[in-house]
Structures are given as C-alpha cells and as structure tokens.
Design a protein around this motif. Structure first.
Motif, PDB file in Angstrom:
ATOM      1  N   LEU A   7       1.609   6.157  -4.940  1.00 51.81           N
ATOM      2  CA  LEU A   7       0.661   6.109  -3.908  1.00 51.81           C
ATOM      3  C   LEU A   7       0.348   4.168  -4.261  1.00 51.81           C
ATOM      4  N   TRP A   8       0.774   4.079  -5.521  1.00 53.66           N
ATOM      5  CA  TRP A   8       0.386   2.591  -5.359  1.00 53.66           C
ATOM      6  C   TRP A   8       1.771   1.957  -4.297  1.00 53.66           C
ATOM      7  N   ALA A   9       2.609   2.244  -3.814  1.00 56.53           N
ATOM      8  CA  ALA A   9       3.614   1.620  -2.892  1.00 56.53           C
ATOM      9  C   ALA A   9       2.705   1.651  -1.302  1.00 56.53           C
ATOM     10  N   GLU A  10       2.505   2.844  -1.076  1.00 53.06           N
ATOM     11  CA  GLU A  10       1.492   2.663  -0.267  1.00 53.06           C
ATOM     12  C   GLU A  10       0.828   1.815   0.342  1.00 53.06           C
ATOM     13  N   LEU A  11       0.156   1.468  -0.931  1.00 53.41           N
ATOM     14  CA  LEU A  11      -0.599   1.069  -0.084  1.00 53.41           C
ATOM     15  C   LEU A  11      -0.325  -0.620   0.070  1.00 53.41           C
ATOM     16  N   GLU A  12       1.144  -0.765  -1.435  1.00 52.41           N
ATOM     17  CA  GLU A  12       0.799  -2.234  -1.103  1.00 52.41           C
ATOM     18  C   GLU A  12       2.088  -2.315   0.764  1.00 52.41           C
ATOM     19  N   ARG A  13       2.115  -1.485   1.173  1.00 53.29           N
ATOM     20  CA  ARG A  13       2.728  -1.799   2.564  1.00 53.29           C
ATOM     21  C   ARG A  13       2.071  -2.038   3.757  1.00 53.29           C
ATOM     22  N   ASP A  14       0.947  -2.443   3.200  1.00 55.95           N
ATOM     23  CA  ASP A  14      -1.149  -3.128   3.853  1.00 55.95           C
ATOM     24  C   ASP A  14      -1.016  -4.181   2.799  1.00 55.95           C
ATOM     25  N   ASP A  15      -0.627  -4.909   2.171  1.00 50.20           N
ATOM     26  CA  ASP A  15      -1.122  -5.897   1.216  1.00 50.20           C
ATOM     27  C   ASP A  15      -2.753  -5.624   0.319  1.00 50.20           C
ATOM     28  N   VAL A  16      -2.503  -3.726   0.123  1.00 42.96           N
ATOM     29  CA  VAL A  16      -2.926  -3.692  -0.999  1.00 42.96           C
ATOM     30  C   VAL A  16      -2.837  -3.562  -2.194  1.00 42.96           C
ATOM     31  N   THR A  17      -3.187  -3.570  -3.587  1.00 41.62           N
ATOM     32  CA  THR A  17      -3.274  -3.404  -4.585  1.00 41.62           C
ATOM     33  C   THR A  17      -4.025  -2.641  -5.511  1.00 41.62           C
ATOM     34  N   LEU A  18      -3.264  -2.593  -6.723  1.00 39.06           N
ATOM     35  CA  LEU A  18      -4.066  -1.911  -8.185  1.00 39.06           C
ATOM     36  C   LEU A  18      -3.729  -2.958  -9.106  1.00 39.06           C
ATOM     37  N   ARG A  19      -3.185  -3.951  -9.217  1.00 42.61           N
ATOM     38  CA  ARG A  19      -3.201  -4.988 -10.004  1.00 42.61           C
ATOM     39  C   ARG A  19      -4.445  -5.405 -10.951  1.00 42.61           C
ATOM     40  N   GLU A  20      -4.096  -5.062 -11.899  1.00 44.79           N
ATOM     41  CA  GLU A  20      -5.640  -6.250 -12.911  1.00 44.79           C
ATOM     42  C   GLU A  20      -7.003  -5.387 -11.966  1.00 44.79           C
ATOM     43  N   ALA A  21      -6.989  -4.376 -11.504  1.00 43.49           N
ATOM     44  CA  ALA A  21      -8.384  -3.830 -11.307  1.00 43.49           C
ATOM     45  C   ALA A  21      -9.186  -3.223 -12.627  1.00 43.49           C
ATOM     46  N   CYS A  22      -8.194  -2.997 -13.566  1.00 44.11           N
ATOM     47  CA  CYS A  22      -9.470  -2.343 -15.096  1.00 44.11           C
ATOM     48  C   CYS A  22      -8.433  -3.337 -15.620  1.00 44.11           C
ATOM     49  N   GLY A  23      -8.875  -2.438 -17.239  1.00 39.27           N
ATOM     50  CA  GLY A  23      -8.592  -3.570 -18.322  1.00 39.27           C
ATOM     51  C   GLY A  23      -8.415  -4.552 -18.789  1.00 39.27           C
ATOM     52  N   ASN A  24      -8.176  -5.224 -19.574  1.00 37.26           N
ATOM     53  CA  ASN A  24      -8.212  -6.732 -20.487  1.00 37.26           C
ATOM     54  C   ASN A  24      -7.859  -7.627 -19.394  1.00 37.26           C
ATOM     55  N   THR A  25      -8.306  -7.676 -17.809  1.00 37.65           N
ATOM     56  CA  THR A  25      -7.789  -8.292 -16.699  1.00 37.65           C
ATOM     57  C   THR A  25      -8.822  -9.264 -17.246  1.00 37.65           C
TER      58      THR A  25
END
Length: 696
Positions: A107-125
């Motif tokens: 899923l993440w890989a598909e999003l990144e094809r249009d420069d959309v990320t999941l990175r640091e959307a949650c967690g202690n970040t």
C-alpha cells in the motif's frame, strides 16, 4: 512483496518499505517483540484499530495540500486495500481503515508513486505539519506560509533527532493573526509576521490539549524565517533529552515546560546550539510551485434553486486575495467521504481550478483558485456529488473524532452524537447554519483528537455508573473555549457530566439561553460574563441518573446495549524495556550512524551514535529496575550506579562521553570519533552484562 520494490525510484523510501515488510515477517515469525514492532509500525503510519486483525493507515499530507493526482492515487489505494472510505483528520491527514497488516508495505509503495508518504504519521515523531487551509490565498496574510511548512516537513522527515522521542511533537503554521492554525495548542506554533519588510514568525511553544490542556508560551514575538528550522531542531533536541519517557501521561512538551519553566527551557536550548548543524536555513519561497489554473470556457447553465444557491454562497465561498478568484468550502460531515465522489472531485478541480484541494483542521475540503464566473458551474457539479451543504466552518459544522467507531481509546460515540446535534441545529436552530461564532467539537475520550476542550461548546465521551452498577455512555459538557487570534486562546471549562442521550437537550438549553441572554456578544464573551456556575445550574437537572431509561444504555449510532471497552492507546507506541532488545537497538543505531557517516551526514551520524550510547546505558539500568524516564536521568543515574562506584571503568564520566554531542560542532572528525565512542560503550556494557549473567 518483491514486485513493487524495483518500481520505487527513491532508494531511501524503498529501504523504508522493505524494512517494514521485513519487520512484519519477523513479528509474525516470533522474532520481534510486539511492543518493539508497534513502535516501528506506528512511525510508518500503521495504527491498530478497535477491530481485531485490521489496521488503520494514516496518510501524511503536509499542511493539508493534496493534488488531483495524489487524491486519485489515494482513492486507488483505498479501493484496493481498504473499503473506499476516506476520513479527514483534525491534523489534515487522511485515514483509511480495515487494512490487512501484510499488505501495508505494498500500500505504501503505491502511495509513494505520487509522492505521498506514511512516514511519521503516527508514533513518537514529528507529526503532520499543519497550516491554515487558506495559506496562499488568505486576504489577510502577510505572505504564504506554505513554503515554510513544506520546508519544515522535508527537513524533519526521517531526521534521527525526531524518531524516538518520549511522545509525539506537533507543529502548526498560521497564515495571519487570525491564527487559524491554532498555534496556542501546539508544541511549536508559527504565526506569519512582517517586521521592517522582513518575513518572520511569532513563535509559540509547548501548548497542548488532552486531559490537561496548556496554553503555549510566547517564545519569540518575531523570528526571521531562516531561523525557524534551527530553532525547531534545538527544541526537539531538548525535548528528546529531557522529556518524560516512562509515564505516557506526562510525556508531552507541555509537561516539560511546566516542570522547568520557560527560562529553564531557554537555558537548555542555548546548550544545544553548538550541536545544531545549521545556524541559518534560508527557505526559497520563490521556488515553491505556483498554481496553474485551468484555462477553460465558462459552461452555460441555469441555476434553478436560486434561494438554495444564494444561501450556499453566503456560507461556503471563501474570499481569495487573488483578484477574480474565490475558494469553495465543502462541508464534509464527520470528515468522511468516499472514493467515488473523491475521484469526481479530483477531476473537477483538475479541469476547472488549479488541480489541488486543501484539507482543513475542521475536517473539511477547500478548493482554491475557482474563477468567480465558474461558481455557478461548480455549484452545479458539486451538487451532483452531494457536496453543497451550507454551513462551511459555521456552528453547524461540528468536528468529531472517530470515537468508538474504530478507535481503541474511544469511550463513547462521538460520530453518532455529532450527527444528532447537526440534525437538531438544522431542524430547530436554522440561524446557526450561517453562524461563524459558535464552534462545537466532540471527542470520544479525554485525548481530545476532536479538540473538544478548545471549543465554545465541547463534548467529551465518558461513561457513568448507576447505584445498581449499570454502565451507560456519557458526555462531559465543556463550555467557554475559543481562539482569539495572534496566539491567544482559552480552554473550555468542564461544566457537567450527563448521559449521552441527553446531549441534544443540553445543546438546546445552551443555545436557548444564548439566544435570550447573549445580548449580541460572542459566545465566548457571553460564557465568561455569566460564569461556569450559571451554566451548571441550568444544566444540572440533566445530570440526574436516578431516572435513566433503557434508551440511555444504548449509545448513539448503535442498537446494542452499551459496554465500556477501552483498548491500548497507540498514539505514542513505547519501546519495550527488555535488556537484550535494548542492546540490539544500540547496535542498530551504530549501523545507522555508520550509514549516515558514509553519506557524509555528520549531524545525523552523531545523533544515532548518541542514541546508541544512551540506549546501552538504559539497558543496564533496566536490568537493575532503575527508572529510565528521561535521557538526562539515564545519563546521571548511570554515572551514579556504575561509573562512580567503580563497577564500570570508562576512563571519564559517562556524562562526559554522552554529552560530547552538544559540546562539539557536527564535523566529520567529531562524527567519526563519537561513533567509535559509541561502539566502545556498547562493547564494554555488553561485556559487563555477560559477566553479570554468568554469575547469576
């Protein structure tokens, strides 16, 4: 899983996704502890939900900007991996639910094809950087804050200093003194200013909501734009070292400020200046992408329902500083919309506007760059999508978190009561459809994802127990909050706690009294003139639980008898305190430091080495059941327990080793020597642990 790997052009992103896939396999195979895995997946936007066996995926959309192409990509992903529903959050993200954990890397890989990320959307970040949805078009803005919000997002994404803090860190940008970015409730809030022709920001520090809301302090009345990134790096470094880590309830920035005060924080901030790799970080706002507006002929059409059209225009059109354009606000009930409509919307704004939308903090959609002559056409097209409900950003526009629908922490329904309150307003108080003054917000628990405790009228999900030990859903009614602009706000008072099914009657009593006794004042001023006791007295009859009916034991939006079920919150997944795991993590940090060194990222390498050093000490302290609440405490306690007593010989104090990072500039030479120190510390401490175990 291999099919998508070669399709990702960015090697850093590819590595991230491959690591997530590998960690999922390790977790499923019993090689990775559940708490450790939770920390990792949260930092990749993968969040457990109330329903077992499925995940919520949070898509990080900086300052709420989404291009038509990105929205279509998100729709594809939602249809393929979820159920076609898109949920707009109060931090301008989009969440999709019911996702299979094994499919999240794909899923993440598909999003990144249009420069959309999941990175640091949650967690202690560092969470999603939010901003006024009107940034770039605001008639009152001194300049567009979008380039600055984007620069902050880019600088801190994957930055090692913000990967494993004690708790999450939230940042906002406000386009004008109206402070629609809500700076006063953020860890760092920036309000656009111009001083003597120079761009800059008023800076607010350590605000927050939750069960103990705190108004942010003013850190700077004016800070030039090239200083905001160095400042934020220093703030995060201080928070990472001195912020609470053990007690989740006390781990936000606001508690650190409460403990040490603003002056104490400034002193610690000054101590970090040498370690910060940049003194100035100019942001080239002129290179920020300019909107490209579609050049089309105005379609010929006739609006038949003119009264409805005029009403919609009066509440849903937003003035735009660019001559000849307006923005259109779409009121999205509960922030939920579906991919079929989202696809049509993406095509509409691509063909007739600037090919982008902005998601708002009130869970709505704003379409900028609509030519004034195209407004009737947009109304006609949006009506086909059922997107022309009047009341954008008005009293009718109620904000609510998902509550018990999907969230582990939800105590009672927030979406169900929100729908009912909107129905009451439409049917009984139609004048509030166009009232911009009264703000109503609802959260399903005390964590305030629905921002209830900053609202004029807020409701918080709770439960009540009768003398017969029966449990019913309840709402705490909060009144008097408000945003007064320029970094000033007020948090609401907790007035009464009532059964949930009496929420609509509470709203009726409040609005009836406001209509009768408001005397033209704003709701916030009316409340503070009357005082908390005044409202308590006329709402008190609703608190009586001696006369509950069967209906009171059934929450809004469900037909089943209420059962209080609270899961484990994941807003800040913590790392398990197992000695072996901690040593393993220290080795991982050293490997990351070596990678950063090879890439000539000296500051990043130094910070990974620092994390390894502290983690190694934490491992031994954990074995002795010593509190490891803060990095600063770990450093001092390790000296006290191991170095000062002669148990471990490091030649110098552990503090002198660890805190070299803020006493040296981040040069190649220091990065190399500090990495060697980290390796030596790990080796010495692991050897000590092995000897301990050998003599057990």
């Amino acid at each position: 899983m291999r099919s998508f790997r070669t399709e990702i052009e960015n090697p850093v992103v590819e590595k991230d996704i491959i690591e997530l896939e590998r960690k999922i396999r390790q977790f499923k195979g019993g090689e990775l502890d559940e708490e450790k895995f939770r920390s990792l997946r949260l930092a990749r936007g993968v969040y457990g939900q109330r329903q077992q066996g499925v995940q919520m995926v949070r898509i990080k959309l900086p300052y709420g900007k989404v291009t038509s192409k990105q929205l279509l990509r998100i729709c594809d992903v939602s249809d393929e991996y979820s159920r076609g529903r898109l949920h707009i959050t109060t931090r301008q993200d989009i969440q999709i639910h019911y996702v299979d954990l094994d499919r999240t890397p794909e899923l993440w890989a598909e999003l990144e094809r249009d420069d959309v990320t999941l990175r640091e959307a949650c967690g202690n970040t560092v969470r999603n950087v939010t901003a006024s949805e009107t940034a770039g078009i605001d008639v009152d803005e001194p300049f567009d804050v979008s380039p600055y919000a984007h620069a902050v997002f880019q600088y801190f994404l994957r930055n090692p200093i913000g990967q494993e803090m004690g708790r999450k860190f939230k940042v906002s940008f406000s386009s004008s003194d109206a402070d629609t970015g809500l700076s006063y409730m953020h860890d760092l809030g920036f309000i656009a200013k111009v001083k003597n022709g120079e761009r800059g920001f008023k800076v607010m520090l350590a605000g927050g909501l939750g069960s103990q809301p705190r108004h942010a302090d003013e850190l700077y009345s004016f800070l030039p734009t090239d200083k905001i990134v160095p400042l934020m790096e220093g703030v995060i470094r201080v928070f990472d070292r001195y912020g609470e880590r053990k007690s989740r309830a006390k781990a936000r920035m606001k508690f650190l400020l409460k403990d040490i005060g603003l002056d104490g924080f400034k002193e610690l901030l000054e101590q970090e200046q040498l370690a910060i790799p940049i003194r100035s970080y100019p942001i080239d706002f002129e290179s920020y992408p300019k909107p490209v507006v579609a050049n089309v002929e105005v379609p010929s059409l006739q609006i038949e329902e003119t009264e409805e059209f005029e009403k919609w225009k009066s509440t849903n059109l937003v003035p735009q500083k660019q001559k000849g354009f307006v923005a259109i606000g779409i009121k999205v009930l509960l922030g939920d919309f579906y991919t079929d409509k989202a696809r049509e919307l993406a095509k509409l704004v691509q063909d007739y506007a600037a090919g982008e939308i902005r998601l708002s903090l009130r869970q709505n959609i704003l379409i900028p760059y609509v030519k004034e002559e195209l407004v009737p056409f947009f109304y006609s097209e949006l009506k086909k999508l059922n997107f022309v409900e009047a009341g954008y950003n008005k009293a009718l526009d109620i904000t609510a978190c998902p509550g018990t629908d999907t969230c582990n922490l939800g105590i009672s329904s927030s979406t169900g009561i929100a729908e009912e309150l909107e129905r009451v307003i439409k049917a009984e108080y139609p004048q509030y459809i166009s009232n911009p003054d009264v703000v109503i917000k609802i959260s399903g628990c005390m964590n305030a994802c629905g921002q209830h405790n900053m609202a004029n009228i807020g409701f918080q999900g709770m439960s009540i127990r009768t003398k017969d030990k029966l449990v019913a859903p309840a709402l705490q009614v909060l009144l008097g909050g408000g945003n007064f602009g320029n970094g000033k706000g007020r948090f609401a008072d907790k007035v009464v706690k009532i059964p949930s099914k009496r929420g609509p009657q509470a709203l009726r009593l409040i609005l009836d009294d406001f209509n009768a006794n408001g005397n033209g004042a704003s709701f916030a001023d009316y409340y503070w003139e009357k005082g908390e006791q005044y409202f308590y007295e006329f709402l008190k009859p609703l608190t009586d639980i001696e006369n509950l009916t069967q209906d009171d034991f059934i929450d809004w939006g469900t037909e089943e008898k209420y059962k209080k079920e609270i899961g484990i919150g994941e807003c800040a997944g913590v790392i398990v305190d197992l000695v072996a795991t901690l040593f393993f993590e220290s080795q991982e940090k050293i490997e990351k430091a070596e990678e950063a060194l090879a890439e000539e990222k000296w500051a990043a390498s130094i910070y990974y080495a620092y994390q390894s050093i502290v983690n190694s000490a934490k491992a031994l302290l954990t074995s002795e059941k010593v509190k490891v609440n803060t990095h600063a405490g770990i450093i001092k306690d390790f000296d006290k327990l191991y170095v000062d007593t002669g148990k471990i010989d490091l030649a110098i104090s552990f503090e002198d080793i660890a805190l070299q990072l803020n006493k040296n500039k981040p040069t190649q030479e220091f990065a190399q020597s500090y990495l060697e120190d980290a390796k030596q510390v790990l080796e010495v401490l692991e050897d000590f642990r092995k000897l301990e175990l050998a003599h057990v």
